[in-house]
Write a protein that holds these residues in place. Structure first.
Motif, PDB file in Angstrom:
ATOM      1  N   UNK A 125       0.825  -1.201   0.000  1.00  0.00           N
ATOM      2  CA  UNK A 125       0.000   0.000   0.000  1.00  0.00           C
ATOM      3  C   UNK A 125       0.868   1.263   0.000  1.00  0.00           C
ATOM      4  N   UNK A 126       0.456   2.221  -0.801  1.00  0.00           N
ATOM      5  CA  UNK A 126       0.963   3.583  -0.698  1.00  0.00           C
ATOM      6  C   UNK A 126      -0.046   4.344   0.141  1.00  0.00           C
ATOM      7  N   UNK A 127       0.385   4.841   1.294  1.00  0.00           N
ATOM      8  CA  UNK A 127      -0.531   5.522   2.218  1.00  0.00           C
ATOM      9  C   UNK A 127      -0.117   6.976   2.389  1.00  0.00           C
ATOM     10  N   UNK A 128      -1.073   7.794   2.816  1.00  0.00           N
ATOM     11  CA  UNK A 128      -0.803   9.216   3.028  1.00  0.00           C
ATOM     12  C   UNK A 128      -1.639   9.747   4.185  1.00  0.00           C
ATOM     13  N   UNK A 129      -1.104  10.747   4.866  1.00  0.00           N
ATOM     14  CA  UNK A 129      -1.854  11.437   5.916  1.00  0.00           C
ATOM     15  C   UNK A 129      -2.359  12.790   5.420  1.00  0.00           C
ATOM     16  N   UNK A 130      -2.126  13.097   4.150  1.00  0.00           N
ATOM     17  CA  UNK A 130      -2.609  14.345   3.551  1.00  0.00           C
ATOM     18  C   UNK A 130      -4.018  14.118   3.017  1.00  0.00           C
ATOM     19  N   UNK A 131      -5.037  14.733   3.610  1.00  0.00           N
ATOM     20  CA  UNK A 131      -6.416  14.477   3.187  1.00  0.00           C
ATOM     21  C   UNK A 131      -6.697  14.881   1.748  1.00  0.00           C
ATOM     22  N   UNK A 137      -2.166  11.382  -8.524  1.00  0.00           N
ATOM     23  CA  UNK A 137      -2.199  12.654  -9.258  1.00  0.00           C
ATOM     24  C   UNK A 137      -2.278  13.852  -8.325  1.00  0.00           C
ATOM     25  N   UNK A 138      -2.601  13.607  -7.053  1.00  0.00           N
ATOM     26  CA  UNK A 138      -2.752  14.699  -6.087  1.00  0.00           C
ATOM     27  C   UNK A 138      -1.466  15.032  -5.341  1.00  0.00           C
ATOM     28  N   UNK A 139      -0.408  14.232  -5.498  1.00  0.00           N
ATOM     29  CA  UNK A 139       0.850  14.542  -4.817  1.00  0.00           C
ATOM     30  C   UNK A 139       1.460  15.823  -5.393  1.00  0.00           C
ATOM     31  N   UNK A 140       2.058  16.614  -4.497  1.00  0.00           N
ATOM     32  CA  UNK A 140       2.677  17.880  -4.908  1.00  0.00           C
ATOM     33  C   UNK A 140       3.951  18.110  -4.123  1.00  0.00           C
ATOM     34  N   UNK A 141       4.538  19.275  -4.306  1.00  0.00           N
ATOM     35  CA  UNK A 141       5.780  19.607  -3.603  1.00  0.00           C
ATOM     36  C   UNK A 141       5.587  19.674  -2.090  1.00  0.00           C
ATOM     37  N   UNK A 142       4.341  19.664  -1.639  1.00  0.00           N
ATOM     38  CA  UNK A 142       4.053  19.670  -0.200  1.00  0.00           C
ATOM     39  C   UNK A 142       4.164  18.280   0.417  1.00  0.00           C
ATOM     40  N   UNK A 143       4.318  17.254  -0.422  1.00  0.00           N
ATOM     41  CA  UNK A 143       4.317  15.865   0.058  1.00  0.00           C
ATOM     42  C   UNK A 143       5.709  15.252  -0.002  1.00  0.00           C
ATOM     43  N   UNK A 144       5.963  14.355   0.947  1.00  0.00           N
ATOM     44  CA  UNK A 144       7.193  13.567   0.953  1.00  0.00           C
ATOM     45  C   UNK A 144       6.810  12.099   1.174  1.00  0.00           C
ATOM     46  N   UNK A 145       7.250  11.249   0.261  1.00  0.00           N
ATOM     47  CA  UNK A 145       6.876   9.835   0.259  1.00  0.00           C
ATOM     48  C   UNK A 145       8.073   8.993   0.682  1.00  0.00           C
ATOM     49  N   UNK A 146       7.952   8.270   1.776  1.00  0.00           N
ATOM     50  CA  UNK A 146       9.026   7.383   2.233  1.00  0.00           C
ATOM     51  C   UNK A 146       8.945   6.062   1.486  1.00  0.00           C
ATOM     52  N   UNK A 147      10.103   5.543   1.117  1.00  0.00           N
ATOM     53  CA  UNK A 147      10.237   4.201   0.566  1.00  0.00           C
ATOM     54  C   UNK A 147      11.654   3.722   0.844  1.00  0.00           C
ATOM     55  N   UNK A 193       3.069   9.157  14.544  1.00  0.00           N
ATOM     56  CA  UNK A 193       3.259  10.265  15.480  1.00  0.00           C
ATOM     57  C   UNK A 193       2.843  11.605  14.876  1.00  0.00           C
ATOM     58  N   UNK A 194       3.062  11.766  13.560  1.00  0.00           N
ATOM     59  CA  UNK A 194       2.776  13.036  12.914  1.00  0.00           C
ATOM     60  C   UNK A 194       3.815  14.089  13.272  1.00  0.00           C
ATOM     61  N   UNK A 195       3.664  15.268  12.706  1.00  0.00           N
ATOM     62  CA  UNK A 195       4.538  16.373  13.077  1.00  0.00           C
ATOM     63  C   UNK A 195       5.846  16.453  12.310  1.00  0.00           C
ATOM     64  N   UNK A 196       6.038  15.622  11.277  1.00  0.00           N
ATOM     65  CA  UNK A 196       7.239  15.734  10.444  1.00  0.00           C
ATOM     66  C   UNK A 196       6.796  16.027   9.008  1.00  0.00           C
ATOM     67  N   UNK A 197       7.761  16.360   8.167  1.00  0.00           N
ATOM     68  CA  UNK A 197       7.426  16.651   6.768  1.00  0.00           C
ATOM     69  C   UNK A 197       7.028  15.391   6.009  1.00  0.00           C
ATOM     70  N   UNK A 198       7.329  14.238   6.575  1.00  0.00           N
ATOM     71  CA  UNK A 198       6.987  12.974   5.934  1.00  0.00           C
ATOM     72  C   UNK A 198       5.493  12.704   6.110  1.00  0.00           C
ATOM     73  N   UNK A 199       4.764  12.665   5.007  1.00  0.00           N
ATOM     74  CA  UNK A 199       3.320  12.469   5.122  1.00  0.00           C
ATOM     75  C   UNK A 199       2.785  11.357   4.222  1.00  0.00           C
ATOM     76  N   UNK A 200       3.697  10.554   3.663  1.00  0.00           N
ATOM     77  CA  UNK A 200       3.269   9.418   2.844  1.00  0.00           C
ATOM     78  C   UNK A 200       4.322   8.322   2.932  1.00  0.00           C
TER      79      UNK A 200
END
Length: 339
Positions: A125-131, A137-147, A193-200
Motif C-alpha cells: 500500500x501507498x498511504x498518506x496522511x494528507x487528506x 495525481x494529487x501529490x505535490x511539492x508539499x508531500x514527501x513519500x518514504x520508501x 506520530x505526525x509532526x514531520x514533513x513525511x506524510x506518505x
C-alpha cells in the motif's frame, strides 16, 4: 529529518537498527558449507524467519552430509542489498523485484545475478496522511513519500509504473522528486506520530497495516489494483555462488520450500515465528489477522513479475529485455512454474 524520524521510531517501539549484523567489504567468496543471507523488514521476509527459527538450512545440509554455517544480516533498501551482494559481503540477497531487475541487468556477462525464488504474494500500500491526496495525481511539492530506496526499491518502481499509467511512459519518474529513502519502521513511526514533513509511505506488511491505525492515514494505491496479485519480494544470488556451492545452495532452496509450506499451512505458527525471530512490537492477534488475509500467499513460485520487467525495459531503466521471467530466475532441478 532522518534523525527525528529515527527518534520517533524508538520512542514508540517500532524502530530497528539498519544493521542486525555487520558487513565487511570487500569479502572473499565463501566455501561450500557457509552461507550469508541479507534480509530486510516486514512480513514479506517471514519465510526467512521460519528458515532461521527451525534451522532448516542446517537440517537440509546434514541430509546431504555437510555442516552449514549460516550468517544473517539485516539491511534497509535494495541499493544497500545490491551493494552487499556485489561486494561479496553476502551470498543470498533479499529485496524487491525492482532491485533484482536492476542487478540482473547490470551483471550480465559478469556476476550473472538471478533470482533464486519468490518469498510470496502480497499487496503493498501507498498511504498518506494528507487528506487532499486521493490518488497519485494529487501529490505535490508539499508531500514527501518514504520508501526503502529511491529509484531502486520495488516500491519506487511500483510508483513509477503507476505514474506511467497516469501520465504516460515519458513521465514515469514524475513523482521521484517527492520520495525519500527511509526504513519501513522509521517511516511508520513518523506517520503514526505526525509532526514531520513525511506524510506518505509506500510500505509493506505489517507496517502498512499498523500505520492505518492512525485515522488520518488512508490508502492511496494498492499494488494489487495496479498489477494484480504479484510477488514483490524475491531472493537472488550470483551465478558463481550457485555453481561453486551446489550442496549449500540446494540446502537453502529446499529449506525455503519447506518454510513456504509451513507458513502457508499454519498461519498461527507462522505469526508466532515472526514475533519470536524479529521481536516485533505487534499484537499476535493483529498479526494473525494480517497474514490470514486470503490475498497473502507464502510461496517460492514467482507470480506476475514480468509486467514490471517489461515496463523497466520500455522506459530505459534496464538495458536488456528479458523474454520471460525465466531470464532473471535460476532454473533448478525442480524448475519454478511462475510468471
Amino acid at each position: 529529518m532522518r534523525n527525528s524520524i529515527s527518534r520517533l521510531a524508538a520512542s514508540i517501539g517500532l524502530g530497528a537498527s539498519l544493521f542486525a549484523g555487520s558487513l565487511v567489504a570487500p569479502a572473499t567468496a565463501q566455501a561450500e558449507g557457509e552461507i550469508r543471507i541479507a534480509e530486510q523488514f516486514g512480513i514479506v521476509y517471514l519465510l526467512l524467519n521460519v528458515v532461521r527459527d527451525q534451522n532448516l538450512i542446517e537440517k537440509h545440509g546434514k541430509a546431504q552430509g555437510i555442516d552449514i554455517k549460516v550468517d544473517w544480516t539485516q539491511l534497509s533498501g535494495g541499493a544497500a542489498i545490491n551493494d552487499a551482494l556485489l561486494s561479496g559481503s553476502v551470498d543470498i540477497a533479499g529485496a524487491g523485484v525492482g532491485p533484482l531487475l536492476t542487478i540482473w541487468d547490470r551483471t550480465q556477462g559478469r556476476q550473472n545475478v538471478k533470482a533464486v525464488a519468490s518469498l510470496g504474494n502480497f499487496p503493498y500500500y501507498l498511504v498518506s496522511s494528507n487528506p487532499k491526496v486521493k490518488t497519485i495525481a494529487d501529490f505535490s511539492e508539499k508531500d514527501r513519500i518514504a520508501l526503502p530506496a529511491v529509484g531502486v526499491s520495488v516500491q519506487s518502481r511500483f510508483l513509477q509504473y503507476a505514474a506511467a499509467k497516469q501520465w504516460g511512459d515519458k513521465e514515469y519518474n514524475r513523482l521521484d522528486k517527492y520520495t525519500l529513502a527511509v526504513p519501513h519502521p522509521d517511516a511508520t513511526a513518523a506517520l503514526l506520530a505526525g509532526g514531520t514533513e513525511l506524510n506518505a509511505h509506500f510500505s509493506n506488511p505489517p507496517f502498512q497495516d499498523q500505520v492505518l491505525a492512525n485515522k488520518d492515514v488512508h490508502v492511496v494505491l494498492n499494488t494489487y489494483d495496479l498489477l494484480g496479485p504479484n510477488s514483490p519480494t524475491v531472493l537472488f544470488a550470483t551465478e558463481k555462488f550457485r555453481n561453486d556451492n551446489p550442496k549449500t545452495y540446494k540446502a537453502f532452496v529446499d529449506a525455503l520450500a519447506q518454510a513456504a509450506e509451513f507458513a502457508q499451512n499454519d498461519k498461527a505458527a507462522a505469526a508466532d515465528t515472526y514475533i519470536r525471530v524479529t521481536k516485533a512490537k505487534i499484537d499476535r492477534e493483529a498479526l494473525l489477522k494480517i497474514i490470514d488475509n486470503p490475498q497473502y500467499e507464502f510461496s517460492v513460485t514467482p507470480k506476475n513479475t514480468y509486467p514490471l520487467a517489461e515496463f523497466l525495459y520500455r522506459v530505459g531503466a534496464i538495458k536488456h529485455k528479458p523474454e520471460s521471467w525465466k531470464d532473471y530466475f535460476f532454473q533448478d532441478e525442480k524448475p519454478l512454474q511462475g510468471s
